[in-house]
Design an enzyme around this catalytic site. Structure first.
Site, mmCIF file in Angstrom:
data_model
loop_
_atom_site.group_PDB
_atom_site.id
_atom_site.type_symbol
_atom_site.label_atom_id
_atom_site.label_comp_id
_atom_site.label_asym_id
_atom_site.label_seq_id
_atom_site.Cartn_x
_atom_site.Cartn_y
_atom_site.Cartn_z
ATOM 1 N N ALA A 76 7.536 -39.238 35.831
ATOM 2 C CA ALA A 76 6.798 -38.218 36.233
ATOM 3 C C ALA A 76 6.181 -38.543 37.511
ATOM 4 O O ALA A 76 5.835 -39.803 37.703
ATOM 5 C CB ALA A 76 5.807 -37.882 35.188
ATOM 6 N N GLY B 170 9.584 -41.196 32.417
ATOM 7 C CA GLY B 170 10.681 -39.985 32.446
ATOM 8 C C GLY B 170 12.054 -40.185 32.647
ATOM 9 O O GLY B 170 12.835 -39.481 32.229
ATOM 10 N N GLU C 111 13.582 -41.551 29.855
ATOM 11 C CA GLU C 111 13.633 -40.804 28.821
ATOM 12 C C GLU C 111 14.725 -39.636 29.190
ATOM 13 O O GLU C 111 15.637 -39.233 28.102
ATOM 14 C CB GLU C 111 12.292 -40.036 28.649
ATOM 15 C CG GLU C 111 11.269 -40.993 28.050
ATOM 16 C CD GLU C 111 9.916 -40.505 28.174
ATOM 17 O OE1 GLU C 111 9.537 -39.754 29.262
ATOM 18 O OE2 GLU C 111 9.254 -40.566 27.171
ATOM 19 N N GLU D 238 4.564 -46.646 30.834
ATOM 20 C CA GLU D 238 3.380 -45.603 30.595
ATOM 21 C C GLU D 238 2.041 -46.280 30.449
ATOM 22 O O GLU D 238 1.038 -45.776 30.839
ATOM 23 C CB GLU D 238 3.790 -44.479 29.873
ATOM 24 C CG GLU D 238 4.560 -43.335 30.381
ATOM 25 C CD GLU D 238 6.064 -43.650 30.083
ATOM 26 O OE1 GLU D 238 6.465 -44.858 29.531
ATOM 27 O OE2 GLU D 238 6.874 -42.834 30.388
#
Ligand code: CO8
Length: 261
Positions: A68, A112, A115, A135
Site C-alpha cells: 500500500a 500488499g 498479497e 507491515e
C-alpha cells in the site's frame, strides 16, 4: 478500448491481457486509484470474450508492487479505514476474477504486493524477486490476506517468521517453500508467464474457469467438502460440448475445437 492512468493493458496473442502496474516512482505501491483501476480493469477483462488469461506484472524490473502507498495511508485513522478503506477491499476482491491470473514478479513483492501476487493463480518469479510482509515494521499487520494466504503457501513457521520479523525472502527461498512456480532470469519473467498463459488459453475457457474455482475451493474448505465439490464439478463437465470434444479428439487423434464460451 481500455484506458487507465496507473495501469497499462496490452493484448498479446489475441487472447492474453498483459496488465502492468505503473507507478514506477513509488515502486508500484498501491494508492487508492491504482487499487481501483486494477480491480475495474480485471473485471472488464473477465467479461471480455477475447481474453482467456491475464498476466499481471509491475513496470520496470525493480518492483512488482511495494504494498500500500504508505504516504497516502499515514494520516488515516481506524474509523476511516473501517468505513472508507476501500483500497484493501479492491485488492481482496481480485479473488472473484474467474479467469486465470498469472503474476510475473520482478523485484519487490512486499506487503500488499505480496498479497496480490498470492491472490493470483500462478506466480512466476524473476531471480531478483523479493517477497515479504514488512507491515509489522511500520506498526501494522498484513491486511489484504497476508496472514491467511502466506501460511497456506509456505507453512506456519516460515509465515510467522516473515510476518513477525518483517524480513523478506528471496526468489530461491520462495521456490523452496512453494510460494512460486518457477524462478527465471529477469528478462524472461514476462515471457515465461505469457508462455504459460498461452498454453492455458489454448484450452476450453469454461473448463479452465471450473478448474480454477475448484482448486481455489481447497483453500476454503475441509478435505471431505473439497472432494465432494470436485466430484460434482467433474460430473458437470460431462454436460459440456468441450468435454466431448476433448475426449473425442484424443480418441480420434485430431485437434479439439472448443465451442463452449
Ligand atoms: N508506499 C509509498 N511509497 C513507496 C513505497 C510504499 N509502500 N515503497 C516505496 N516507495 C517510494 C519511496 O518512498 C521512494 O520515493 P521517493 O523517491 O519519493 O522518496 C521510492 O518509492 C523509491 O523507494 P526507496 O528510495 O525507498 O528505494 P530503496 O531501493 O531504497 O528501498 C524498499 C526499496 C526496500 C522496497 C523500500 O522502498 C521500502 O521498504 N518500501 C516500503 C515497503 C513496505 O513497507 N510495504 C508495505 C506497505 S504496508 C501494506 O502494504 C499494508 C497492506 C495492507 C493492505 C494492502 C493494500 C495494498
Amino acid at each position: 478500448k481500455y484506458k487507465f492512468e496507473t495501469i497499462l493493458i496490452e493484448i498479446k496473442d489475441e487472447s492474453i491481457a498483459l496488465v502492468t502496474l505503473n507507478r514506477p516512482k513509488a515502486l508500484n505501491s498501491f494508492n487508492y486509484q491504482m487499487s481501483k483501476e486494477l480491480l475495474d480493469c480485471c473485471r472488464l477483462l473477465d467479461k471480455d470474450e477475447r481474453v482467456k488469461c491475464i498476466v499481471l506484472t509491475g513496470s520496470g524490473t525493480r518492483s512488482f508492487a511495494c504494498g500500500a502507498d504508505i504516504k497516502e495511508m499515514v494520516s488515516h485513522d481506524m474509523v476511516y479505514m473501517m468505513k472508507k478503506g476501500q483500497l484493501i477491499d479492491n485488492l481482496c476482491d481480485l479473488k472473484e476474477i474467474e479467469k486465470p491470473i498469472i503474476a510475473a514478479v520482478n523485484g519487490y513483492a512486499l506487503g500488499g504486493g505480496c498479497e496480490v501476487a498470492m491472490i493470483c493463480d500462478i506466480i512466476v518469479a524473476a531471480e531478483n524477486a523479493v517477497f515479504g510482509q514488512p507491515e509489522t515494521k511500520i506498526g501494522t499487520i498484513p491486511g489484504a490476506g497476508g496472514t491467511q494466504r502466506l501460511i497456506r503457501a509456505v507453512g506456519k513457521s516460515k509465515a510467522m517468521e516473515m510476518i513477525l520479523t518483517g524480513n523478506p525472502i528471496d526468489a530461491k527461498q520462495a521456490l523452496q517453500f512453494g510460494l512460486v512456480s518457477c524462478v527465471v532470469p529477469i528478462d524472461k519473467t514476462i515471457e515465461t508467464a505469457l508462455k504459460i498463459a498461452k498454453q492455458i488459453s489454448s484450452l476450453s475457457p469454461i473448463v479452465i474457469k471450473l478448474a480454477k474455482e475448484t482448486v481455489n475451493h481447497a483453500q476454503e474448505s475441509n478435505l471431505t467438502e473439497g472432494l465432494h465439490i470436485e466430484r460434482r464439478v467433474f460430473h458437470s463437465t460431462f454436460a459440456l460440448n468441450d468435454r466431448h470434444q476433448g475426449m473425442d479428439s484424443f480418441a480420434n487423434k485430431r485437434n479439439p475445437t472448443w465451442t463452449n464460451k
